[in-house]
Write a protein that holds these residues in place. Structure first.
Motif, PDB file in Angstrom:
ATOM      1  N   HIS A  70      -1.397  -5.949   3.919  1.00 51.39           N
ATOM      2  CA  HIS A  70      -0.979  -4.583   4.215  1.00 51.39           C
ATOM      3  C   HIS A  70      -1.800  -3.645   3.341  1.00 51.39           C
ATOM      4  O   HIS A  70      -1.318  -3.173   2.310  1.00 51.39           O
ATOM      5  CB  HIS A  70       0.511  -4.407   3.907  1.00 51.39           C
ATOM      6  N   GLU A  73      -1.135  -2.178  -0.095  1.00 51.49           N
ATOM      7  CA  GLU A  73      -0.502  -3.080  -1.062  1.00 51.49           C
ATOM      8  C   GLU A  73      -1.545  -3.890  -1.848  1.00 51.49           C
ATOM      9  O   GLU A  73      -1.221  -4.606  -2.792  1.00 51.49           O
ATOM     10  CB  GLU A  73       0.470  -4.023  -0.343  1.00 51.49           C
ATOM     11  N   ARG A 115      -0.922   1.026   5.639  1.00 45.44           N
ATOM     12  CA  ARG A 115      -0.417  -0.332   5.731  1.00 45.44           C
ATOM     13  C   ARG A 115      -1.158  -1.122   6.818  1.00 45.44           C
ATOM     14  O   ARG A 115      -1.487  -2.277   6.658  1.00 45.44           O
ATOM     15  CB  ARG A 115       1.059  -0.272   6.097  1.00 45.44           C
ATOM     16  N   HIS A 229       2.550  -8.973  -1.866  1.00 43.05           N
ATOM     17  CA  HIS A 229       3.043  -7.806  -1.117  1.00 43.05           C
ATOM     18  C   HIS A 229       3.834  -6.876  -2.027  1.00 43.05           C
ATOM     19  O   HIS A 229       4.321  -7.293  -3.071  1.00 43.05           O
ATOM     20  CB  HIS A 229       3.946  -8.245   0.034  1.00 43.05           C
ATOM     21  N   THR A 230       4.001  -5.638  -1.542  1.00 39.43           N
ATOM     22  CA  THR A 230       4.757  -4.636  -2.295  1.00 39.43           C
ATOM     23  C   THR A 230       5.689  -3.904  -1.344  1.00 39.43           C
ATOM     24  O   THR A 230       5.359  -3.754  -0.178  1.00 39.43           O
ATOM     25  CB  THR A 230       3.783  -3.595  -2.905  1.00 39.43           C
ATOM     26  N   GLU A 300       6.998 -10.388  -3.340  1.00 46.51           N
ATOM     27  CA  GLU A 300       7.330  -9.038  -2.865  1.00 46.51           C
ATOM     28  C   GLU A 300       7.750  -8.201  -4.069  1.00 46.51           C
ATOM     29  O   GLU A 300       8.835  -8.393  -4.615  1.00 46.51           O
ATOM     30  CB  GLU A 300       8.479  -9.073  -1.850  1.00 46.51           C
TER      31      GLU A 300
HETATM   32 ZN   LIG Z   1       3.325  -6.271   2.746  1.00 51.33          ZN
END
Ligand SMILES: [Zn+2]
Length: 375
Positions: A70, A73, A115, A229-230, A300
């Motif tokens: 994404h 991120e 994203r 990921h964030t 995450e």
């Molecule tokens: Zn993500």
């Protein structure tokens, strides 16, 4: 030791430059390591870069590390990659362990702080074992379309927050929270300007990455894949998000990794989606390489929190950013405000957030590498 702040790159280009520079360090352990690039067909300034090496004696296991699926991120992902290379990679055994490190799966998104890719495609809705970019998938999304993807110039954020909250309340009341989240996050393949759009066909980025995963599964007996990921989960506790296709329970993994927060990507624990990258690698393993040992998970790094408030703030921020992107904003202040909210969701600025994120990642790297027999 690198200071926490300097782990987090400012631009796509500086992050990529730093990544390319790892090759010489990596070659000291893996003398056959090489830097590879896929230059994007639509812009030769953008590339997917990866460093790959086989084990120096025998290909028993491989460590796969991916970031920036994404785009936006990728800044946090890049920080975690740097830390991994400095602190954890030197403990691996190059004689039996191969390495595959991927910088920015979605380089356009990283460069442009979005994203999706340049076609607004959320790449994490495109990894399908049996690719079906079916426009009629997830019909319930239609009920949310006008709410998620309002047309027209973004005027005041304040006014649009009120509209958002009002409509959110209405949708949750009529659909129920569970069905609402499912329709929201599952993915959709028809509104090209909409949130969670999965495209019409397999994107270039997805094709490149799928080939890398196939090679890893083909050439090694054991695969460990960590993907960064964030945006979702509690603000000050990174969540390990496992695939629903991994049969181990979240409790089991919390003990196994000595890590306090593991969830599974199911509608009950996290969220269910079509075309998820981690589900894809599990699907591939189960279908074509059933005797190989695989563990893949997403880190995450939560930002807005997992309270009821936090859960529904993330779509709000994404709605405004997406609207300003497609339909413009009434003035520069409103545009900047929409963008700032979005940036805080996926690439937060606070130094205490960064410090805790790094600390959590350290703990998870240690726990996972140990449990999986990599260190
Ligand atoms: Zn993500």
């Amino acid at each position: 030791m690198t200071s926490t702040q300097s782990l987090f790159p400012e631009t796509y280009e500086s992050s990529r430059e730093r990544f390319r520079g790892y090759l010489s360090t990596i070659k000291k352990m893996w003398n056959k390591a090489e830097l590879h690039q896929h230059v994007m067909s639509f812009d030769n300034e953008l590339s997917i870069d990866w460093i790959y090496s086989e084990a120096t004696e025998k290909n028993e296991r491989i460590l796969v590390f991916t970031t920036g699926e994404h785009g936006v991120e990728g800044y946090v992902g890049s920080a975690m990659m740097h830390m991994f290379i400095e602190n954890h990679m030197p403990k691996l055994d190059p004689r039996t362990t191969g390495i595959l490190l991927v910088h920015a799966i979605n380089p356009w998104g990283m460069k442009n702080h979005r994203r999706g890719n340049k076609d607004n495609i959320d790449l994490n809705r495109t990894f399908m074992l049996d690719p079906q970019f079916d426009p009629s998938f997830n019909p319930a999304y239609d009920k949310l379309d006008a709410f998620l993807n309002p047309k027209g110039t973004l005027t005041s954020i304040f006014y649009n927050n009120l509209t958002y909250l009002f409509r959110l309340g209405w949708h949750i009341t009529t659909m129920g929270t569970r069905d609402f989240r499912l329709a929201l996050l599952l993915g959709q393949y028809r509104n090209q300007q909409g949130l969670y759009y999965g495209g019409k066909e397999m994107p270039e980025e997805t094709r490149v990455i799928m080939d890398l995963y196939k090679t890893a599964l083909r050439d090694y007996e054991q695969i460990l894949h960590l993907d960064m990921h964030t945006g979702y989960g509690p603000r000050y506790q990174m969540s390990l998000v496992n695939s629903a296709l991994d049969k181990g329970s979240s409790d089991y993994f919390e003990k196994r990794f000595n890590y306090p927060l593991v969830v599974a990507a199911t509608a009950d624990e996290f969220y269910a989606i079509r075309g998820d990258m981690i589900d894809y690698i599990y699907g591939l393993q189960q279908r074509d390489f059933p005797n190989k040992r695989l563990f893949a998970t997403s880190f995450e790094f939560g930002t807005l929190g997992d309270t009821y408030y936090g859960l529904f703030q993330s779509p709000r921020v994404m709605v405004h950013e997406n609207r300003a992107y497609w339909h413009g904003a009434v003035n520069e202040n409103v545009r900047a405000e929409a963008k700032r909210g979005f940036e805080e969701l996926f690439n937060p600025s606070a130094s205490n957030w960064k410090e805790k994120a790094v600390k959590d990642a350290e703990q998870a790297f240690k726990g996972i590498l140990k449990a999986e027999g990599y260190i």
